[in-house]
Enzyme design. Structure first.
Site, short mmCIF file in Angstrom:
data_model
loop_
_atom_site.label_atom_id
_atom_site.label_comp_id
_atom_site.label_asym_id
_atom_site.label_seq_id
_atom_site.Cartn_x
_atom_site.Cartn_y
_atom_site.Cartn_z
CD GLN A 1 -2.91 -0.96 2.35
OE1 GLN A 1 -3.26 0.08 2.88
NE2 GLN A 1 -3.16 -2.17 2.83
N1 LIG Z 1 -7.03 -14.36 -10.04
C1 LIG Z 1 -5.91 -14.27 -9.33
N2 LIG Z 1 -5.98 -13.64 -8.15
C2 LIG Z 1 -4.88 -13.54 -7.41
C3 LIG Z 1 -3.67 -14.05 -7.85
N3 LIG Z 1 -2.72 -13.79 -6.88
C4 LIG Z 1 -3.36 -13.12 -5.88
N4 LIG Z 1 -4.65 -12.97 -6.19
C5 LIG Z 1 -5.66 -12.27 -5.37
O1 LIG Z 1 -5.29 -10.92 -5.26
C6 LIG Z 1 -5.66 -10.42 -4.00
C7 LIG Z 1 -4.48 -9.74 -3.29
O2 LIG Z 1 -3.50 -10.66 -2.96
P1 LIG Z 1 -2.41 -10.44 -1.84
O3 LIG Z 1 -1.51 -11.58 -1.84
O4 LIG Z 1 -3.05 -10.06 -0.56
O5 LIG Z 1 -1.67 -9.19 -2.41
P2 LIG Z 1 -0.41 -8.41 -1.76
O6 LIG Z 1 0.48 -8.06 -2.86
O7 LIG Z 1 0.16 -9.19 -0.66
O8 LIG Z 1 -1.08 -7.07 -1.23
P3 LIG Z 1 -0.57 -6.13 -0.04
O9 LIG Z 1 -0.28 -7.04 1.10
O10 LIG Z 1 -1.70 -5.19 0.26
O11 LIG Z 1 0.62 -5.43 -0.53
C8 LIG Z 1 -6.18 -11.60 -3.21
O12 LIG Z 1 -7.59 -11.53 -3.24
C9 LIG Z 1 -5.70 -12.81 -3.98
O13 LIG Z 1 -6.59 -13.88 -3.87
C10 LIG Z 1 -3.62 -14.71 -9.11
O14 LIG Z 1 -2.60 -15.18 -9.59
N5 LIG Z 1 -4.78 -14.76 -9.80
#
Ligand SMILES: Nc1nc2c(ncn2[C@@H]2O[C@H](COP(=O)(O)OP(=O)(O)OP(=O)(O)O)[C@@H](O)[C@H]2O)c(=O)[nH]1
Ligand SMILES: [Mg+2]
Lengths: 874, 193
Positions: free
Chosen positions: B73
């Protein structure tokens, strides 16, 4: 390992504290190790300990350096060493307010709190709540709700207690967790139940009804946790107190039922709650006292201590309720725990007979040197109470006090002794000389400025009236030579008082004062110069007005009047009579039962109250030109019964030739708005109503104020006592209670109020004259009048004195409101200032035969006040 | 590294530990990827946006990774740099379906590459063009164009298309990372030589 250090440290008195010579910069340098891999958990934990130690020693960490250390610490989360992790939690909590961006560990902590390692979960919850502010709270709300109902007690407790902390800044969010807290409250774990109840209570504590419901619910179902019981007892007794403690309340029944609980803790809490309820009578006290009596013979020292301490408190107000325990208390007199023994003895001193005093005092002096100051104060308080009860014992008690005064001790202790000696001197004139000379000896070597000046003031007041006043001069003058400026100034004032009352001593006093004129300190020099000049005039009236009886005006009032005078200079000299008087006498009056350490200081508050009125009234254009506000009645009078449609309370303000009645009104009907409210007044005497200042509007439950201005009677100025019949007039507009929408049309209505009394006391301000005789002489007999009355309905002198003081609203001087036992004559000396600023003094001689005969002599510098007094008494 | 550790990794008893930074915009799937790489019994069920960072561990055939999974974020991105110094490898995750914020991702990447703690180090960077399963996802080639990856000359880098939910493409990336990390690192190799 750390534990071991601590212990050793305690034993050897700090000599081997391994953290003693820590240097902040060196420690922070060491903290860089946190960035290295792999992590050495032991080393890192040790460094964290050092950082925590520094913070707790009050070492200041700058934001930048703290933040740097904090971020380095966050890297330690990669280690799974349990000790290190716990140290990290502690560090996070300690640094949460020092470092920036501490929320960086949020996810790490939520991971720990939901993880598998139970040892981490509780501390992680606590650390998390510490770094979470109200903006971030939403993000962790889900975890908190889960944690509250977690089946691991430490997690649930941690979450509950943290919620309690969060409540302070995020009430609305935490409020949403009550369902979870409710579930936790039925936990089998005693701590969880206690903490849950605590949270529930604090969420609801502003809602009396909800608290009542909560108490009755939990008391009906019973509780597992003794801690929870204790808390509910406290909540219940607070609730009872606010309810004006009716004894047939189910709350009281509940507390009483806890006296039979199987946990000692709960039993004690209940007993203590009952004992502390205001207005508890012998009947309610009895069961509480009897469980405390049982505790007196408990093998556990803590219980014995609690019991005797509480009994001691009961004995202050209800000695007879405790007499039943005398035998048990006697057994505790020789208790090896000195605190218990002290409390037992001081309790016995209150409950026992006069004959046991000598024995008990001897007992206590055998270990006086072994107890702490705090308990010594308890002993002094007991002695002070004894002196009031058995005046004949004052010699032995005084001797005891003098011995204590000579020993080492802190301020509170010494002050208690001095207070006690002074009150003995004031009560028993025979003990005055001995008392004064012991106090003289004490100030020869007294490190407490407050006590020294207090005693000097007393010497100045009492010394000149003794048989051999000259013997005090040496002690007083020594202060001028030896002490610092505050004490020197006090000594100068004391010297002047001797000079003002004793002609023989005057020449030598003048010599001493002349030396003080050279003092290094401004205040001391000013005082000496001032007194010297007054004394050299050799006029009794001047001495009385400027040395013996000080200023009676309100100091902030004087300041303002002087400032006004400098802003608008005039030909006329400044008139001290135009300054409002101090509303409460300068010298505090002590009531019998309050313990001597509880010194209240109402003066300041009272002064500001009148100040506030003065300002409010000055803002009303109709009241311009009334002059300074002379007096506001100390408490508003209710002109309506409680719980009627409208609540009206009146405060009376007296000016030189006028009075203003202030009506504070509240409308308790939610379907009405009142407008244009006035209170119409009809006097019985020749007061003249000049104008009404209406309150514009009075919506439901929002207080408003209207005024009525009257002129004082001109034809017969002595007829100041008067009854006013009062009627409230207003326009009613109906309104919708839910929307608050008001009709446009209204109708006129009236509401009859109770009558309002104006008495002579409303025209007189209390004033303390330290030396009544001097003031009496100063005023002189030009306008003296005397009359004799019979008070046919009054049967005792005390009653007569009480009534006169209350009726005239004047200040009793030289403790003349105290009637000595077994006497049938008494002289009451009263002082005040009449509206317009003239001193008024009254000497009232009372004779008790079957009824009381009273001879009243009044003096003033004007005729009117004297006439008013005599007219009102007759 | 202590002698014991060296010995144990020489004997293959203990895997060499590597510090990895997992960076990228929020919602790109960082936490989901790391979670998938963990042994199935240690995987979290539901994944929520990261606040700050969290430390996760997983193993490949010859290495043990300690990952600093940072929050993407906006207001937390400036906190990444506190962890640059110790990072021995970087995983940079891009949401390939989020065309709109591709420029933001590029900007963050450039800031990263120009940071004094990163700039002069030959630190391997693995890019995941994540969420390739989504309909409007662009190809990994397109992602590398949009981010101008060809301009990175002094660091080994590699881009994989991935679907973190199914776990596709992840192993390929980790294998590459393992190889590069072993190359660019002394440590055990020193001993072997
Ligand atoms: N369709 C799809 N959704 C995904 C994929 N990878 C992650 N997501 C979705 O994307 C959303 C965010 O994923 P996170 O892993 O929380 O993302 P992050 O990068 O850690 O985000 P922050 O912790 O806020 O920085 C979740 O709802 C996951 O289920 C993917 O390869 N395909
Ligand atoms: Mg994440």
């Amino acid at each position: 390992m750390l534990k071991k250090f601590d212990k050793k440290d305690e034993e050897s008195g700090g000599g081997s504290n391994p953290f003693q010579h820590l240097e902040k910069s060196a420690v922070l340098q060491e903290a860089r190790v946190f960035n290295e891999t792999p992590i050495n958990p032991r080393k890192c934990a040790h460094i964290l300990t050092k950082i925590l130690y520094l913070i707790n020693q009050g070492e200041h960490l700058g934001t930048t350096e703290a933040t740097e250390a904090f971020f380095a610490m966050t890297k330690l989360f990669q280690s799974n060493d349990p000790t290190l992790r716990r140290m990290c939690y502690l560090t996070i909590k300690e640094m949460s307010c020092i470092a920036e961006d501490v929320i960086i560990v949020t996810s790490s902590l939520t991971k720990d709190m939901t993880g598998k390692e139970d040892n981490y979960r509780g501390p992680a919850v606590r650390a998390l709540c510490q770094i979470t502010d109200s903006t971030m709270l939403q993000a962790i709300e889900r975890y908190m709700k889960q944690a509250i109902v977690d089946k691991v007690p430490s997690v649930s407790s941690s979450a509950l207690v943290s919620s309690l902390h969060l409540l302070k800044c995020s009430f609305d969010v935490v409020k949403r967790w009550v369902n979870e807290a409710q579930e936790a409250a039925s936990s089998d774990n005693i701590m969880v139940q206690y903490h849950a109840l605590g949270l529930l209570y604090h969420v609801r504590k502003n809602d009396r009804l909800a608290v009542s419901k909560m108490i009755s619910k939990f008391t009906r179902h019973g509780l597992k946790s003794p801690f929870a019981y204790c808390m509910i007892i406290r909540v219940a007794s607070k609730q009872l107190e606010e309810e004006d403690g009716s004894r047939d309340s189910p709350l009281f029944d509940f507390i009483e039922s806890c006296l039979r609980n199987k946990h000692e803790m709960v039993v004690y809490e209940a007993a203590s709650a009952i004992v502390n309820l205001p207005g508890c009578g012998a009947k309610e006290l009895a069961p509480a006292v009897s469980v405390l009596q049982l505790f007196c013979s408990s093998p556990k020292a803590a219980l014995r201590y609690a019991a005797v301490r509480t009994l001691n408190k009961v004995a202050m107000k209800h000695p007879s309720a405790v007499t039943a325990c005398n035998l048990d208390l006697e057994n505790l007199v020789t208790d090896s725990n000195r605190s218990i023994a002290t409390l037992a003895i001081t309790t016995l001193l209150k409950t026992g007979s006069e004959s046991s005093i000598d024995r008990l005092m001897k007992q206590i002096s055998s270990f006086m040197s072994e107890i702490s100051d705090e308990f010594k104060v308890v002993v002094v308080q007991a002695i002070s109470a004894l002196c009031q009860k058995y005046p004949r014992k004052h010699t032995i008690l005084m001797n005891f006090l003098f011995t204590m005064l000579r020993e080492e001790g802190g301020f509170e202790y010494k002050r208690a002794i001095v207070d006690c000696i002074i009150s003995i001197i004031e009560e028993n004139s025979e003990s005055k000389e001995t008392g004064l000379s012991h106090l003289c000896e004490f100030i020869e070597d007294c490190e407490f400025t407050v006590l020294a000046t207090r005693i000097l003031h007393l010497l100045g007041q009492e010394g000149p009236k003794t048989n051999n006043p000259s013997k005090y001069i040496r002690f007083i003058y020594n202060r001028v030579v030896l002490e610092h400026e505050e004490v020197r100034a006090g000594a100068v004032s004391a010297l002047a008082k001797f000079g003002a009352q004793n002609e023989e001593m005057l020449p030598s006093i003048l010599v001493l004062l002349k030396r003080c004129v050279m003092d290094d300190d401004n205040e001391v020099r000013d005082r000496a110069t001032f007194y010297l000049n007054v004394l050299e005039q050799k006029q009794k009236a001047l001495n009385a007005g400027y040395i013996l009886n000080g200023l009676t005006v309100s100091i902030p009032g004087l300041e303002r009047a002087l400032q006004q005078y400098t802003l608008e200079p005039s030909e006329k000299p400044f008139d001290l009579k135009s300054v409002p008087l101090a509303t409460t006498p300068v010298v505090e009056q002590r009531t019998e039962s309050t313990p001597i350490t509880a010194v209240k200081q109402p003066e300041k508050v009272a002064a500001t109250r009148q100040e506030i009125f003065q300002e409010q009234l000055a803002a009303v254009p109709e009241f311009h030109g009334l002059g300074p506000l002379f007096k506001s009645s100390p408490e508003p009078v209710a002109l309506t019964e409680s719980e009627t449609e409208y609540v009206i309370r009146c405060t009376k303000h007296t000016f030189t030739d006028h009075m203003v009645f202030q009506f504070d009104c509240t409308n308790t009907l939610n379907d009405q708005t009142l407008e244009n409210i006035t209170v119409q007044m009809e006097p019985t005497e020749s007061y003249e109503v000049l104008c009404y200042v209406p309150a514009r509007s009075l919506p439901y439950n929002q207080p408003g104020t209207c005024y009525t201005l009257v002129a004082l009677p001109k034809e017969d100025p002595t007829a100041v006592a008067c009854t006013f019949s009062c009627m409230m007039k207003f326009t009613v507009k109906d309104c919708d209670p839910t929307t608050g929408e008001t009709d446009d049309e209204g109708y006129e209505d009236e509401y009859v109020l109770e009558d309002l009394e104006v008495t002579v006391a409303d025209h007189i301000q209390k004033v303390m004259k330290l030396n009544f005789e001097a003031a009496w002489d100063e005023v002189g007999d030009e306008f003296e009048k005397e009359e004799t009355f019979t008070l046919s309905t009054i049967k005792t002198l005390e009653e007569a004195v009480g009534n006169i003081v209350k009726f005239l609203g004047m200040h009793p001087c030289e403790r003349s409101d105290k009637v000595p036992d077994n006497k049938n004559t008494h002289t009451l000396l009263l002082a005040g200032v009449f509206r317009g600023g003239h001193d008024i003094l009254v000497r009232s001689r009372l004779l008790l035969l079957d009824t009381v005969t009273m001879q009243v002599t009044a003096r003033s510098s004007e005729e009117l006040p004297v006439d008013v007094i005599l007219a009102s008494v007759g | 590294m202590g002698l014991l550790d060296k010995l144990s990794c020489l004997l293959g008893l203990k895997k060499k530990e590597v510090h990895v930074l997992c960076l990228g915009l929020d919602n790109s799937g960082k936490t989901t990827i790391i979670n998938k790489l963990k042994p199935s019994n240690a995987q979290a069920q539901d994944i929520v946006p990261t606040i700050g960072f969290s430390i996760e561990k997983f193993k490949s055939s010859s290495l043990s990774f300690t990952v600093f999974d940072m929050s993407g974020q906006g207001r937390y991105r400036n906190l990444w740099e506190h962890y640059y110094k110790e990072g021995q490898a970087i995983i940079f995750v891009i949401d390939s379906s989020d065309r709109l914020r591709m420029v933001v991702a590029k900007e963050e990447l450039d800031t990263l590459l120009n940071h004094p703690d990163i700039k002069h180090r030959r630190i391997p960077i693995l890019f995941f063009a994540n969420k390739m399963d989504l309909r409007d996802a662009v190809t990994s080639v397109k992602v590398s164009q949009l981010l101008c990856l060809e301009n990175i000359k002094d660091k080994p880098w590699h881009i994989c298309a991935s679907d973190a939910i199914k776990g596709e493409g992840l192993q390929e990336g980790v294998d590459w990372l393992q190889e590069k990390t072993i190359q660019s690192n002394s440590g055990c190799e020193d001993m072997k030589r």
